[in-house]
Design a protein around this motif. Sequence first.
Motif, PDB file in Angstrom:
ATOM      1  N   LEU A   3      57.279 105.879 -31.098  1.00 15.32           N
ATOM      2  CA  LEU A   3      57.643 106.025 -29.689  1.00 15.32           C
ATOM      3  C   LEU A   3      58.500 107.256 -29.508  1.00 15.32           C
ATOM      4  N   LYS A   4      58.405 107.841 -28.343  1.00 15.16           N
ATOM      5  CA  LYS A   4      59.412 108.824 -27.971  1.00 15.16           C
ATOM      6  C   LYS A   4      60.686 108.046 -27.665  1.00 15.16           C
ATOM      7  N   LYS A   5      61.730 108.709 -27.295  1.00 12.75           N
ATOM      8  CA  LYS A   5      62.984 108.031 -26.992  1.00 12.75           C
ATOM      9  C   LYS A   5      62.733 106.920 -25.990  1.00 12.75           C
ATOM     10  N   LEU A   6      63.059 105.710 -26.366  1.00 13.76           N
ATOM     11  CA  LEU A   6      62.847 104.557 -25.491  1.00 13.76           C
ATOM     12  C   LEU A   6      64.026 104.424 -24.554  1.00 13.76           C
ATOM     13  N   ASP A  51      56.759 102.619 -18.650  1.00 15.34           N
ATOM     14  CA  ASP A  51      56.081 103.911 -18.494  1.00 15.34           C
ATOM     15  C   ASP A  51      54.566 103.709 -18.585  1.00 15.34           C
ATOM     16  N   LYS A  52      53.869 104.116 -17.554  1.00 12.59           N
ATOM     17  CA  LYS A  52      52.420 103.900 -17.487  1.00 12.59           C
ATOM     18  C   LYS A  52      51.660 104.659 -18.563  1.00 12.59           C
ATOM     19  N   ASP A  53      52.276 105.694 -19.128  1.00  4.36           N
ATOM     20  CA  ASP A  53      51.623 106.473 -20.173  1.00  4.36           C
ATOM     21  C   ASP A  53      51.885 105.932 -21.574  1.00  4.36           C
ATOM     22  N   GLN A  54      52.499 104.743 -21.656  1.00  5.84           N
ATOM     23  CA  GLN A  54      52.787 104.135 -22.952  1.00  5.84           C
ATOM     24  C   GLN A  54      52.239 102.702 -23.011  1.00  5.84           C
ATOM     25  N   HIS A 155      59.057 109.957 -16.373  1.00 10.57           N
ATOM     26  CA  HIS A 155      59.185 109.942 -17.838  1.00 10.57           C
ATOM     27  C   HIS A 155      60.596 110.268 -18.313  1.00 10.57           C
ATOM     28  N   LYS A 156      61.578 110.056 -17.450  1.00 10.74           N
ATOM     29  CA  LYS A 156      62.970 110.205 -17.860  1.00 10.74           C
ATOM     30  C   LYS A 156      63.434 108.943 -18.580  1.00 10.74           C
ATOM     31  N   VAL A 174      55.382 102.587 -12.235  1.00  5.44           N
ATOM     32  CA  VAL A 174      55.539 101.812 -13.468  1.00  5.44           C
ATOM     33  C   VAL A 174      54.371 100.855 -13.660  1.00  5.44           C
ATOM     34  N   ALA A 175      54.190 100.439 -14.908  1.00  3.74           N
ATOM     35  CA  ALA A 175      53.279  99.341 -15.232  1.00  3.74           C
ATOM     36  C   ALA A 175      54.143  98.110 -15.452  1.00  3.74           C
TER      37      ALA A 175
END
Length: 284
Positions: A3-6, A51-54, A155-156, A174-175
């Motif tokens: 994951l990027k920074k959660l 985040d919808k991209d995750q 995405h912040k 958001v999802a």
Amino acid sequence: MKLKKLVAITLSAVMCMAALTGCGGKSDSAKKTAKVIEVDLTDEQYAFGVDKDQPDLLKEVNQFVKDMKSDGTFDEICNRYFGDGTPVPVKSAAYDESKDQLETNAAFEPFEYMDGENYVGIDMEIAKALADKLGKELVIQNMDFDAVCLSVGQHKCDVAMAGLTIKPDREEYVAFSDPYYSASQKLITLSTDTEFDACKTADDVNKILEAKGSDLKIGFQNGTTGQFYCEGDDDWGFPGLKMESKGYKNGSLAVQDLLNGNINYVIIDSAPAESITSSINKMQ
């Protein structure tokens, strides 16, 4: 899962004790108390906004929600705020962009609020449990509720944990996870107001509220379902009220303004409504 920074955020409605107590001498508000009209005006579900991209993160969060509800963790946390348990303070780690961290913020008592320098609340404890499961440090920051979903959408942040009601227009940003809490909106009035005492249903309350004109004022926390209820919202099917609407950074400020005589009613989520009125009434 890499994951990027959660980053998870919860709504900011910090309970401002200075605002509640005022300064010097006893004001008229000190002689007044508030009460919650025990009628559910809405039927809502709280969920986490991811985040919808995750999509992999959404799966992790949904599994976490399922596990904490089935293994008793969620009931145990809720008992600390609605039962005879004792809240567990949550500490914040220092923010470090080089680390994988879970970032959240505080207050929407009893879901998130501050007790001195400590963070307390149902969502605070859930956030800590989620961070532990994912092997992340928890960083807590304050953020206005209006910015919560937008921050995830930009995405912040990765997850919004904010006593967040599932609502179609928020899905632009958001999802939503599976729901974890059933909620509603409730009306707060002065304790001396008997007009709603005989109300048994939402229709009973609505009939009285809808008859009120623009000479009266009703308060709510900005960005919440209470605002949509007062001002009208197509997604919810709320027609809106004729009263002048006034938004506040948090529900505590709205209830205090009610006691100060600046507004006539407040509509906020049921659990915060109970906690806020109880806390403020004890100070009168």
